[in-house]
Design a protein around this motif. Structure first.
Motif, short mmCIF file in Angstrom:
data_model
loop_
_atom_site.label_atom_id
_atom_site.label_comp_id
_atom_site.label_asym_id
_atom_site.label_seq_id
_atom_site.Cartn_x
_atom_site.Cartn_y
_atom_site.Cartn_z
N UNK A 64 0.83 -1.21 0.00
CA UNK A 64 0.00 0.00 0.00
C UNK A 64 0.87 1.26 0.00
N UNK A 65 0.32 2.31 -0.57
CA UNK A 65 0.94 3.63 -0.55
C UNK A 65 -0.09 4.62 -0.05
N UNK A 66 0.22 5.30 1.04
CA UNK A 66 -0.72 6.24 1.67
C UNK A 66 -2.07 5.58 1.93
N UNK A 67 -2.03 4.31 2.33
CA UNK A 67 -3.24 3.59 2.68
C UNK A 67 -3.97 2.95 1.52
N UNK A 68 -3.54 3.21 0.29
CA UNK A 68 -4.22 2.65 -0.89
C UNK A 68 -3.42 1.48 -1.46
N UNK A 69 -4.09 0.39 -1.83
CA UNK A 69 -3.38 -0.75 -2.43
C UNK A 69 -2.93 -0.43 -3.84
#
Length: 332
Positions: free
Chosen positions: A127-132
């Motif tokens: 994930x990046x900044x909470x997004x997959x």
């Protein structure tokens, strides 16, 4: 033993209470450094060689925690000689063609090899900044000891006791019946789990509870991860099927399984084992059968004489919604 730990993820619901089945993996997935993009460098490279690793300490701890939850006692270790397995994997990756290559390059960030995994493959999400945004796969080297047709036949037979009745599946012509093509099929299945999260096809293993109720891909087929709407009347034998258990008599039960399976929305028997594998096996079936036009033929033999035949069901009318969803992923 081919056991897939399905680690698929989703954005958190905005509602105050989550509905669905408890997820014992949520805390492990949230805490492992493997899920954080900061731990991956060099992703701008299109070279697969830079994404293949031997098991390291972080990956080891991740698998040990998963094995603890699942009750496995195995503790994986790095390979003594990575290169032969790396060569086989590179052959599998480089043999992939068409639009799926772009997806793999974009979303398959790392592939680890190990021994004594406790299964054959573990898939997880980054994930990046909470997004997959992508994922990784950890492979047991023992998955590479069979060619494609032998591997998938072994896998299919693993639910059943050995006897006079057995299953044979062909997914490659003889010239392409290689270990690298077995691995290619395995990787595409695992990649399906990564896509399920990044494309928000199903519920997340980051969530402490998982519900399939509001996801189009599963409507009318899955009530929950392990309970299907078809269990009550159409495919009543389905809940008894356990891959790698050798628990059922094929001779006594095949007529309750495969002729019924051929009339359901499940493309393969493995896709009928749980909702997560329903997507992953539908995805690999679509790529293999429809996109690449490769064979997929199942026979049941008694004393080496064929008594039943069926193909992969991905082209069934009952899977038209699922095909459209997969098509939108591959051809956005």
């Amino acid at each position: 033993m081919f056991v897939v730990f399905i680690l698929v993820f989703e954005t958190f619901y905005s509602c105050k209470e989550e509905a669905g089945d408890p997820n014992p993996y949520a805390d492990i997935l949230s805490s492992t450094p493997l899920s954080k993009i900061e731990n991956y460098v060099g992703l701008e490279s299109q070279d697969w060689d830079s994404r293949i690793f031997n098991l390291d300490k972080v990956a080891l701890e991740y698998v040990k925690e998963l094995n603890r939850v699942d009750g496995f006692t195995e503790s994986p270790s790095p390979l003594k000689d990575l290169q032969p397995f790396k060569t086989t994997l590179l052959n599998a990756l480089n043999s992939q063609s068409g639009p799926v290559v772009s997806l793999l390059k974009k979303k398959l960030f790392r592939i680890y090899f190990c021994e004594d995994l406790g299964g054959s493959a573990v898939t997880g999400i980054v994930r990046k900044d909470g997004d997959p945004i992508g994922g990784f796969v950890i492979l047991d080297a023992n998955t590479l000891n069979r060619n494609a047709n032998d591997w998938i036949s072994y896998k299919e037979n693993s639910s059943f006791q050995k006897g006079n009745v057995k299953i044979r599946i062909r997914i490659e012509e003889e010239k392409q019946n290689s270990k690298s093509n077995a691995l290619r099929y395995i990787l595409l299945h695992e990649f399906g789990h990564i896509l399920s999260e990044t494309e928000k096809i199903g519920p997340s293993f980051f969530s402490h509870k998982r519900s399939f109720a509001n996801f189009e891909f599963y409507k009318g087929i899955w009530r929950s991860e392990k309970v299907s709407y078809l269990d009550d009347s159409v495919f009543t034998f389905r809940p008894q099927i356990r891959f790698y258990s050798e628990s059922l008599s094929l001779e006594e039960n095949w007529e309750k399984i495969y002729p019924v399976l051929s009339k359901t929305p499940f493309p393969t028997l493995y896709s009928a084992t749980n909702a997560d594998d329903f997507f992953a096996d539908s995805f690999v079936s679509y790529v293999h059968v429809i996109l690449e036009k490769k064979p997929w033929a199942l026979e049941i033999l008694k004393n080496n004489k064929t008594i039943f035949k069926m193909g992969n069901g991905i082209e069934k009318d009952s899977l038209s919604t699922q095909r459209k969803i997969i098509e939108k992923i591959i051809f956005p």
